[in-house]
Design a protein around this motif. Structure first.
Motif, PDB file in Angstrom:
ATOM      1  N   PHE A  96       6.406 -33.818  20.605  1.00  0.00           N
ATOM      2  CA  PHE A  96       5.448 -34.922  20.584  1.00  0.00           C
ATOM      3  C   PHE A  96       6.037 -36.067  19.768  1.00  0.00           C
ATOM      4  O   PHE A  96       6.361 -35.888  18.589  1.00  0.00           O
ATOM      5  CB  PHE A  96       4.107 -34.472  19.983  1.00  0.00           C
ATOM      6  N   LYS A  97       6.184 -37.227  20.404  1.00  0.00           N
ATOM      7  CA  LYS A  97       6.660 -38.429  19.709  1.00  0.00           C
ATOM      8  C   LYS A  97       5.443 -39.204  19.222  1.00  0.00           C
ATOM      9  O   LYS A  97       4.528 -39.519  19.987  1.00  0.00           O
ATOM     10  CB  LYS A  97       7.510 -39.298  20.635  1.00  0.00           C
ATOM     11  N   LEU A  98       5.440 -39.525  17.935  1.00  0.00           N
ATOM     12  CA  LEU A  98       4.268 -40.129  17.299  1.00  0.00           C
ATOM     13  C   LEU A  98       4.398 -41.646  17.214  1.00  0.00           C
ATOM     14  O   LEU A  98       5.502 -42.190  17.107  1.00  0.00           O
ATOM     15  CB  LEU A  98       4.076 -39.556  15.901  1.00  0.00           C
ATOM     16  N   ARG A  99       3.246 -42.304  17.202  1.00  0.00           N
ATOM     17  CA  ARG A  99       3.270 -43.746  16.988  1.00  0.00           C
ATOM     18  C   ARG A  99       3.487 -44.032  15.502  1.00  0.00           C
ATOM     19  O   ARG A  99       3.034 -43.271  14.631  1.00  0.00           O
ATOM     20  CB  ARG A  99       1.992 -44.405  17.496  1.00  0.00           C
ATOM     21  N   GLY A 100       4.154 -45.124  15.217  1.00  0.00           N
ATOM     22  CA  GLY A 100       4.461 -45.443  13.826  1.00  0.00           C
ATOM     23  C   GLY A 100       3.581 -46.512  13.232  1.00  0.00           C
ATOM     24  O   GLY A 100       3.785 -46.920  12.077  1.00  0.00           O
ATOM     25  N   ASP A 101       2.556 -46.965  13.999  1.00  0.00           N
ATOM     26  CA  ASP A 101       1.740 -48.090  13.533  1.00  0.00           C
ATOM     27  C   ASP A 101       0.330 -47.693  13.125  1.00  0.00           C
ATOM     28  O   ASP A 101      -0.521 -48.553  12.918  1.00  0.00           O
ATOM     29  CB  ASP A 101       1.672 -49.167  14.620  1.00  0.00           C
ATOM     30  N   GLY A 139     -10.545 -24.321  15.585  1.00  0.00           N
ATOM     31  CA  GLY A 139      -9.294 -23.569  15.598  1.00  0.00           C
ATOM     32  C   GLY A 139      -9.090 -22.764  16.863  1.00  0.00           C
ATOM     33  O   GLY A 139      -7.958 -22.603  17.347  1.00  0.00           O
ATOM     34  N   PHE A 140     -10.191 -22.278  17.461  1.00  0.00           N
ATOM     35  CA  PHE A 140     -10.078 -21.472  18.683  1.00  0.00           C
ATOM     36  C   PHE A 140      -9.539 -22.287  19.855  1.00  0.00           C
ATOM     37  O   PHE A 140      -9.073 -21.725  20.839  1.00  0.00           O
ATOM     38  CB  PHE A 140     -11.439 -20.870  19.051  1.00  0.00           C
ATOM     39  N   ARG A 141      -9.611 -23.614  19.763  1.00  0.00           N
ATOM     40  CA  ARG A 141      -9.131 -24.457  20.858  1.00  0.00           C
ATOM     41  C   ARG A 141      -7.603 -24.490  20.938  1.00  0.00           C
ATOM     42  O   ARG A 141      -7.049 -24.946  21.942  1.00  0.00           O
ATOM     43  CB  ARG A 141      -9.693 -25.868  20.718  1.00  0.00           C
ATOM     44  N   ILE A 142      -6.926 -24.059  19.901  1.00  0.00           N
ATOM     45  CA  ILE A 142      -5.459 -24.033  19.912  1.00  0.00           C
ATOM     46  C   ILE A 142      -4.963 -22.615  19.665  1.00  0.00           C
ATOM     47  O   ILE A 142      -4.008 -22.386  18.934  1.00  0.00           O
ATOM     48  CB  ILE A 142      -4.869 -25.039  18.898  1.00  0.00           C
ATOM     49  N   ALA A 143      -5.635 -21.675  20.314  1.00  0.00           N
ATOM     50  CA  ALA A 143      -5.291 -20.261  20.130  1.00  0.00           C
ATOM     51  C   ALA A 143      -3.873 -19.948  20.586  1.00  0.00           C
ATOM     52  O   ALA A 143      -3.276 -18.968  20.129  1.00  0.00           O
ATOM     53  CB  ALA A 143      -6.294 -19.391  20.884  1.00  0.00           C
ATOM     54  N   SER A 144      -3.308 -20.759  21.472  1.00  0.00           N
ATOM     55  CA  SER A 144      -1.966 -20.464  21.990  1.00  0.00           C
ATOM     56  C   SER A 144      -0.849 -20.979  21.093  1.00  0.00           C
ATOM     57  O   SER A 144       0.322 -20.680  21.325  1.00  0.00           O
ATOM     58  CB  SER A 144      -1.803 -21.065  23.385  1.00  0.00           C
ATOM     59  N   VAL A 145      -1.190 -21.758  20.046  1.00  0.00           N
ATOM     60  CA  VAL A 145      -0.159 -22.328  19.179  1.00  0.00           C
ATOM     61  C   VAL A 145       0.433 -21.237  18.284  1.00  0.00           C
ATOM     62  O   VAL A 145      -0.284 -20.545  17.554  1.00  0.00           O
ATOM     63  CB  VAL A 145      -0.728 -23.474  18.328  1.00  0.00           C
ATOM     64  N   ALA A 146       1.768 -21.092  18.326  1.00  0.00           N
ATOM     65  CA  ALA A 146       2.463 -20.093  17.511  1.00  0.00           C
ATOM     66  C   ALA A 146       3.059 -20.706  16.252  1.00  0.00           C
ATOM     67  O   ALA A 146       3.030 -20.098  15.183  1.00  0.00           O
ATOM     68  CB  ALA A 146       3.568 -19.431  18.327  1.00  0.00           C
ATOM     69  N   SER A 147       3.619 -21.902  16.384  1.00  0.00           N
ATOM     70  CA  SER A 147       4.242 -22.559  15.222  1.00  0.00           C
ATOM     71  C   SER A 147       4.296 -24.058  15.469  1.00  0.00           C
ATOM     72  O   SER A 147       4.097 -24.531  16.596  1.00  0.00           O
ATOM     73  CB  SER A 147       5.655 -22.016  14.982  1.00  0.00           C
ATOM     74  N   TYR A 148       4.580 -24.795  14.406  1.00  0.00           N
ATOM     75  CA  TYR A 148       4.630 -26.254  14.473  1.00  0.00           C
ATOM     76  C   TYR A 148       5.461 -26.736  13.291  1.00  0.00           C
ATOM     77  O   TYR A 148       5.483 -26.117  12.220  1.00  0.00           O
ATOM     78  CB  TYR A 148       3.215 -26.847  14.413  1.00  0.00           C
ATOM     79  N   GLU A 157       7.307 -30.815  16.623  1.00  0.00           N
ATOM     80  CA  GLU A 157       7.586 -29.769  17.598  1.00  0.00           C
ATOM     81  C   GLU A 157       6.512 -28.695  17.481  1.00  0.00           C
ATOM     82  O   GLU A 157       6.210 -28.207  16.391  1.00  0.00           O
ATOM     83  CB  GLU A 157       8.963 -29.156  17.348  1.00  0.00           C
ATOM     84  N   ILE A 158       5.928 -28.329  18.616  1.00  0.00           N
ATOM     85  CA  ILE A 158       4.909 -27.283  18.663  1.00  0.00           C
ATOM     86  C   ILE A 158       5.387 -26.204  19.620  1.00  0.00           C
ATOM     87  O   ILE A 158       5.806 -26.499  20.741  1.00  0.00           O
ATOM     88  CB  ILE A 158       3.556 -27.844  19.142  1.00  0.00           C
ATOM     89  N   LYS A 159       5.330 -24.959  19.162  1.00  0.00           N
ATOM     90  CA  LYS A 159       5.682 -23.831  20.021  1.00  0.00           C
ATOM     91  C   LYS A 159       4.427 -23.021  20.308  1.00  0.00           C
ATOM     92  O   LYS A 159       3.604 -22.769  19.417  1.00  0.00           O
ATOM     93  CB  LYS A 159       6.756 -22.949  19.376  1.00  0.00           C
ATOM     94  N   THR A 160       4.290 -22.600  21.566  1.00  0.00           N
ATOM     95  CA  THR A 160       3.160 -21.776  21.962  1.00  0.00           C
ATOM     96  C   THR A 160       3.592 -20.314  22.066  1.00  0.00           C
ATOM     97  O   THR A 160       4.778 -20.006  22.199  1.00  0.00           O
ATOM     98  CB  THR A 160       2.586 -22.252  23.313  1.00  0.00           C
ATOM     99  N   LYS A 161       2.632 -19.412  22.004  1.00  0.00           N
ATOM    100  CA  LYS A 161       2.924 -17.982  22.039  1.00  0.00           C
ATOM    101  C   LYS A 161       3.496 -17.560  23.390  1.00  0.00           C
ATOM    102  O   LYS A 161       4.254 -16.594  23.472  1.00  0.00           O
ATOM    103  CB  LYS A 161       1.645 -17.201  21.739  1.00  0.00           C
ATOM    104  N   ALA A 162       3.113 -18.274  24.410  1.00  0.00           N
ATOM    105  CA  ALA A 162       3.611 -18.067  25.772  1.00  0.00           C
ATOM    106  C   ALA A 162       3.545 -19.422  26.456  1.00  0.00           C
ATOM    107  O   ALA A 162       2.884 -20.338  25.944  1.00  0.00           O
ATOM    108  CB  ALA A 162       2.751 -17.043  26.505  1.00  0.00           C
ATOM    109  N   PRO A 163       4.204 -19.596  27.567  1.00  0.00           N
ATOM    110  CA  PRO A 163       4.088 -20.887  28.260  1.00  0.00           C
ATOM    111  C   PRO A 163       2.618 -21.238  28.497  1.00  0.00           C
ATOM    112  O   PRO A 163       1.847 -20.401  28.967  1.00  0.00           O
ATOM    113  CB  PRO A 163       4.828 -20.632  29.576  1.00  0.00           C
TER     114      PRO A 163
END
Length: 532
Positions: A96-101, A139-148, A157-163
């Motif tokens: 994810f590329k973030l805005r700087g403004d 928090g339940f809305r991002i249950a697939s998120v494994a790391s960030y 960078e966000i990694k999910t537990k599975a695709p």
């Protein structure tokens, strides 16, 4: 000094003119259906009404919603993230590329470290900012998120537990709060809620619990096309429908959610504007599949769906509803083709009940959890009483446990197995159908049983799990839509819910309210609104 009559008249006129001028500056007072001000710390309660008024007003997500059109379904768009990509070689890795403004309301900078900090508040129990309450709300809305992790100041960078091709949709519900403000108030979320800091188009000016929240424009908002026109936005809890109507007619508020259908003719004759638009919503009963539930018999579930007079419900609502034929509107690209047709057929319903072994001397007696009001709940008391009479005709006797909407939400998240839900075999809850995960996946995936997810009724199916996995691994939109259609068709064929109607979200407002656009969405963009 003694005033003469002419002087008194001049002074009175001046005071009236001043009062008019204040109103003309652009103050919008909204009568909400909520019983209290939705939480203001960036993870709202009170369902999607909380997101409407305490969420997307003061906060942004990495991914926002385009709420500018009434004529087409809303889509996601860049928010605090300028863009995102999944790695073709490893689709679990997203950049994810973030805005700087963008800046938080307290003046501190938005950056990748702030994103990581906000994920920690929901997912990292060892973080000082972790808040179990916020984790339970979103928090339940991002249950697939494994790391960030932060790659640099403007890259996450966000990694999910599975695709998981649904990730961008999920992130639209994670609103980002200021780490600097949290430190300033002593690392206390209750104090932060009283002095919140997001990056959104409005800022909190005053909060009186149970009474009102006053928001003012964020004149330094990063999206210059969405700088709020209002001088002030006031949010007022009014859970009782007739109270909201009386407040609008008396001039106490300018805009109300969910006016009672029988008051709409009077509101129109009083010069009020009524808006409505079909949107991704389903008013339904979520049914328990625990061993002692009468809803385990598919014949009973189908019979209940055939016993509900949806056109009668629509008439009860003054025409402000769309009869449901499943979880989704027929226009949805995810509807698919089911074999079972959800419609009103009383004789077919009675026949199915007889096949299931029920009749005049053997009836089903069960209890359903409902609320008296709340976000998306439409007119729950008369609607539930109508359905109670419908089901009685086929041998299903329903008793209601009536609670406030916040309690209903908490008991939904706790799941059918929770102690607080003993004896409850279904609950009436309005669901959002804004993205694949919220529309379908979270109700049918077996590893999302409550309280880890919101599969409230503990439905499990290996075939359904396989379809969900296939959809999550499909990054082509057309291919994904086809698989989602198969998921929905299976839900309908198994009659997993008792589906009633889709809301059209009627709202009433004075003619002085200008620029309001009612999108096909649960959420609103109030930055376009002015009050003459």
């Amino acid at each position: 000094m003694k005033l003469g009559i002419p002087t008194k008249l001049v002074l009175a006129a001046a005071l009236m003119s001043a009062a008019t001028a204040v109103q003309a500056q652009g103050i919008l007072r909204i009568g909400m259906t909520a019983t209290d001000i939705p939480l203001t710390h960036g993870s709202p309660d009170n369902g999607f009404e909380g997101f409407r008024f305490s969420g997307y007003t003061m906060y942004d997500a990495l991914v926002n919603w385009d709420l500018s059109s009434a004529d087409k379904p809303s889509v996601i768009k860049p928010g605090l993230a300028l863009g995102w990509t999944a790695d073709p070689a490893d689709p679990t890795k997203w950049t994810f590329k973030l805005r700087g403004d963008a800046k938080f309301h307290d003046g501190s900078a938005f950056n990748a470290d702030a994103v990581v900090w906000n994920f920690d508040k929901l997912l990292n129990k060892d973080a000082p900012q972790f808040d179990a309450r916020q984790a339970s709300l979103v928090g339940f809305r991002i249950a697939s998120v494994a790391s960030y992790k932060a790659v640099d100041a403007e890259t996450v960078e966000i990694k999910t537990k599975a695709p998981d091709s649904f990730l961008p949709y999920q992130l639209s519900f994670i609103l980002l709060a200021s780490p600097a403000q949290f430190e300033k108030v002593g690392r206390d979320w209750s104090k932060f809620a009283a002095q919140p800091s997001g990056t959104g188009p409005f800022k909190l000016d005053k909060l009186v619990p149970h009474e009102r929240a006053v928001l003012i424009p964020n004149k330094d908002y990063w999206d210059k096309t969405r700088v709020a026109k209002l001088d002030r936005l006031e949010l007022i809890p009014m859970p009782e429908a007739n109270t909201r109507t009386a407040a609008l007619l008396s001039g106490q508020v300018d805009f109300i959610e969910a006016p009672p259908p029988d008051t709409i003719p009077r509101l129109k004759s009083s010069g009020m504007t009524i808006t409505a638009n079909p949107y991704p919503h389903i008013w339904s009963y979520h049914l328990s599949r625990l061993p002692d539930s009468p809803w385990n018999d598919i014949r009973v579930r189908k019979a209940a769906n055939l016993a509900v007079d949806r056109e009668g419900i629509k008439e009860l609502l003054g025409g402000y509803a769309v009869p449901a034929s499943g979880h989704l509107l027929p226009s949805s690209p995810w509807t698919g083709k089911s074999s079972f047709v959800v419609k009103y057929d009383l004789e077919a319903a009675k026949k199915l009940m007889a096949e299931a072994g029920y009749g005049p001397t053997k009836r089903i007696k069960t209890k359903i959890l409902i609320s008296a009001s709340g976000s998306g709940q439409m007119q729950p008391l008369p609607m539930n009483e109508f359905i109670q009479e419908n089901l009685k005709e086929i041998g299903i006797d329903i008793e209601f446990d009536v609670v406030d909407f916040t309690t209903l939400t908490n008991r939904w998240r706790a799941g059918a197995k929770a102690d607080q839900n003993v004896g409850i075999t279904g609950l009436n809850y309005s669901y959002a159908i804004v993205d694949p995960f919220n529309a379908l996946v979270r109700y049918v995936k077996s590893d999302l049983h409550a309280p880890n997810g919101v599969n409230w009724g503990f439905y499990s199916s290996p075939e359904m799990d396989a379809l969900v996995a296939k959809a999550q691994n499909t990054f082509d939109p057309a291919g994904q839509n086809e698989i989602l259609g198969q998921i929905h068709a299976k839900m309908v064929d198994e009659a997993l819910f008792l589906w009633v109607v889709h809301d059209v979200a009627p709202r009433a407002m004075t003619a002085k309210v200008k620029g309001f656009v009612q999108p096909q969405n649960w959420f609103l963009d109030l930055t376009t609104v002015s009050v003459q």
